[in-house]
Design a protein around this motif. Structure first.
Motif, PDB file in Angstrom:
ATOM      1  N   UNK A   1       0.758  -1.272  -0.010  1.00 37.29           N
ATOM      2  CA  UNK A   1       0.007  -0.025  -0.149  1.00 37.29           C
ATOM      3  C   UNK A   1       0.952   1.376   0.173  1.00 37.29           C
ATOM      4  N   UNK A   2       2.077   1.202  -0.159  1.00 40.08           N
ATOM      5  CA  UNK A   2       2.843   2.158  -0.260  1.00 40.08           C
ATOM      6  C   UNK A   2       3.702   2.605   1.148  1.00 40.08           C
ATOM      7  N   UNK A   3       3.265   1.996   2.200  1.00 38.10           N
ATOM      8  CA  UNK A   3       3.709   2.268   3.522  1.00 38.10           C
ATOM      9  C   UNK A   3       4.896   1.353   3.970  1.00 38.10           C
ATOM     10  N   UNK A   4       5.404   1.608   5.092  1.00 36.97           N
ATOM     11  CA  UNK A   4       6.606   0.935   5.481  1.00 36.97           C
ATOM     12  C   UNK A   4       6.432   0.259   6.740  1.00 36.97           C
ATOM     13  N   UNK A   5       7.072  -0.770   7.126  1.00 34.71           N
ATOM     14  CA  UNK A   5       7.182  -1.572   8.408  1.00 34.71           C
ATOM     15  C   UNK A   5       7.883  -0.442   9.274  1.00 34.71           C
ATOM     16  N   UNK A   6       7.681  -0.495  10.475  1.00 33.06           N
ATOM     17  CA  UNK A   6       8.589   0.288  11.199  1.00 33.06           C
ATOM     18  C   UNK A   6      10.279  -0.104  11.332  1.00 33.06           C
ATOM     19  N   UNK A   7      10.756   0.878  11.589  1.00 38.55           N
ATOM     20  CA  UNK A   7      12.432   0.541  11.641  1.00 38.55           C
ATOM     21  C   UNK A   7      12.814  -0.474  12.477  1.00 38.55           C
ATOM     22  N   UNK A   8      13.426  -1.576  12.107  1.00 38.41           N
ATOM     23  CA  UNK A   8      13.802  -2.654  13.119  1.00 38.41           C
ATOM     24  C   UNK A   8      15.302  -2.866  12.958  1.00 38.41           C
ATOM     25  N   UNK A   9      16.157  -3.133  13.987  1.00 35.87           N
ATOM     26  CA  UNK A   9      17.596  -3.824  13.621  1.00 35.87           C
ATOM     27  C   UNK A   9      17.341  -5.104  13.077  1.00 35.87           C
ATOM     28  N   UNK A  10      17.936  -5.407  11.949  1.00 34.62           N
ATOM     29  CA  UNK A  10      18.045  -6.616  11.435  1.00 34.62           C
ATOM     30  C   UNK A  10      19.365  -7.285  11.207  1.00 34.62           C
ATOM     31  N   UNK A  11      20.488  -6.730  11.381  1.00 29.13           N
ATOM     32  CA  UNK A  11      21.870  -7.024  11.395  1.00 29.13           C
ATOM     33  C   UNK A  11      22.548  -6.392  12.519  1.00 29.13           C
ATOM     34  N   UNK A  12      23.120  -7.254  13.326  1.00 30.08           N
ATOM     35  CA  UNK A  12      24.072  -6.568  14.287  1.00 30.08           C
ATOM     36  C   UNK A  12      25.525  -6.432  13.977  1.00 30.08           C
ATOM     37  N   UNK A  13      25.604  -5.740  12.809  1.00 29.77           N
ATOM     38  CA  UNK A  13      27.042  -5.579  12.448  1.00 29.77           C
ATOM     39  C   UNK A  13      26.810  -4.532  11.254  1.00 29.77           C
ATOM     40  N   UNK A  14      28.045  -3.928  10.817  1.00 28.15           N
ATOM     41  CA  UNK A  14      28.184  -2.854   9.908  1.00 28.15           C
ATOM     42  C   UNK A  14      27.830  -1.529  10.485  1.00 28.15           C
ATOM     43  N   UNK A  15      27.936  -1.386  11.791  1.00 23.67           N
ATOM     44  CA  UNK A  15      27.470  -0.128  12.333  1.00 23.67           C
ATOM     45  C   UNK A  15      28.784   0.581  13.109  1.00 23.67           C
ATOM     46  N   UNK A  16      28.658   1.851  13.794  1.00 23.00           N
ATOM     47  CA  UNK A  16      29.574   2.432  14.601  1.00 23.00           C
ATOM     48  C   UNK A  16      30.075   1.390  15.564  1.00 23.00           C
TER      49      UNK A  16
END
Length: 409
Positions: A134-149
């Motif tokens: 429908x053009x909307x998005x699911x709420x943001x969720x962390x999917x990978x515990x890597x590649x971050x600061x």
């Protein structure tokens, strides 16, 4: 919009001055011009990422703008214009502290449903908001515990990309870390496999540096899986992605386009794309004298995967006045023939060298618009390429001072 839902009006002497640059008050007569995502609306290149991506699966490119209160989407329409932007999700914006220098935001289809999702490389890892029908998005969720600061990934040292490297039709997270290439494979159930080191090369520990050695992902051998292409010291190195979620041993495929051959990041852009139309990506470099190309060889099996590098167009290079900080040069299919073309935003306008079996043709002036001499600078006014109206040809989408302009191909 970034700070306001209405565009600011420019009047009097300011309007006259901006009109001279060709980027403000009036859009091109033949192009759709709308007052969205612009500099006058307080969108800034160093804060607000703008991309073209099909987030609703209708085959047309939409504008995805990571603004201040969150992420805005303007859907592409068949007439070559965009619907009015909507605030699709209150996340990935400056209000959620995504504008700091180590955060990255992009789009990609990471669950294989044909719709581009929102992806953020944040403090603790990778966050995703999946696009809905429908053009909307699911709420943001962390999917990978890597590649971050928190895992010590930085923009200065560790490029991160989204691409399908195992040929399953689902894009994956690919990061060039300290020890080499790490991959978290996307899954159809909107989850990811844990990140793992897949290639002990192309990383900081092997001497690869962001300011010297560009690394890209493209399908060089036409097997449906993106390959790692690295422009190193001695030339172009490739590690081929496999359908079994593995990679081949990196090999020096082209003894050109490297620092040893005089190629520099601040002078010579390099790209990987299919300019022949055989389904295999070729190496395209904008060198000192013009466009140098190493075309892939389609025959299999083979030990040599590329023809020798050749100067195909004596233009778009440093000797002709093209500069990295002034003149973006991209690959896109603007003719709809399934072959990528060279598109360059020069001083006098937008130039094209058409893709061909060999050599590249041109250059030819596509339009006198969107050039540096009329005020278009990459530091303020992004120009993107994508198929807005679904006709199979990539269009120019230019974010000017007070108008977004679409120039159909």
């Amino acid at each position: 919009m970034a700070h306001s839902s209405t565009s600011r009006l420019v009047t009097g002497t300011a309007a006259a001055a901006l009109a001279v640059t060709g980027i403000a008050v009036a859009g091109p007569a033949h192009a759709a011009a709308q007052q969205y995502f612009t500099y006058a609306n307080e969108w800034r290149v160093d804060e607000h990422v703008r991309e073209l991506a099909d987030v609703n699966g209708d085959g047309r490119a939409d504008v995805v703008g990571f603004g201040d209160p969150g992420t805005f989407v303007a859907y592409g329409r068949t007439d070559g214009t965009f619907a009015a932007p909507v605030l699709a999700i209150r996340d990935y914006g400056t209000a959620q502290r995504w504008a700091w220098e180590q955060a990255q935001r992009t789009t990609g289809d990471v669950n294989g449903d044909g719709r581009a999702d929102l992806i953020g490389f944040g403090t603790k890892g990778v966050q995703v908001s999946y696009a809905r029908p429908d053009g909307s998005f699911t709420p943001a969720a962390q999917v990978v515990d890597d590649f971050g600061w928190a895992q010590r990934w930085t923009v200065e040292r560790h490029p991160r990309h989204v691409a399908d490297v195992n040929g399953d039709g689902i894009e994956d997270i690919v990061g060039f870390g300290d020890a080499g290439v790490r991959v978290a494979y996307g899954r159809a159930n909107s989850t990811f496999a844990p990140a793992a080191l897949k290639i002990p090369d192309f990383g900081v520990s092997q001497g690869w540096r962001t300011d010297q050695h560009p690394r890209q992902l493209a399908d060089v051998n036409d097997d449906g899986a993106a390959d790692v292409v690295g422009f190193g010291y001695g030339g172009t190195w490739i590690s081929y992605g496999r359908t079994g979620s593995t990679f081949t041993q990196p090999g020096l495929e082209v003894r050109d386009f490297g620092t040893a051959q005089g190629w520099r990041v601040d002078q010579h852009p390099r790209a990987v794309g299919d300019i022949t139309g055989d389904g295999r990506a070729d190496i395209v470099g904008f060198g000192h004298r013009g466009i140098h190309v190493a075309r892939s060889i389609p025959t299999l099996p083979r030990n040599i995967n590329f023809y020798p590098t050749a100067l195909e167009v004596a233009d778009f290079g440093a000797a002709q006045g093209w500069q990295v900080d002034r003149h973006p040069r991209l690959l896109a299919d603007i003719t709809g023939d399934g072959v990528e073309d060279v598109v360059g935003f020069g001083n006098a306008g937008t130039w094209v060298s058409d893709g061909n079996p060999a050599p590249l043709t041109g250059p030819r002036l596509l339009t006198p618009e969107f050039g540096y001499n009329t005020g278009w600078t990459p530091q303020k006014y992004p120009r993107l390429l994508g198929d807005v109206n679904g006709d199979g040809r990539d269009d120019i989408v230019a974010f000017g001072h007070s108008q977004l302009s679409v120039r159909p191909s």
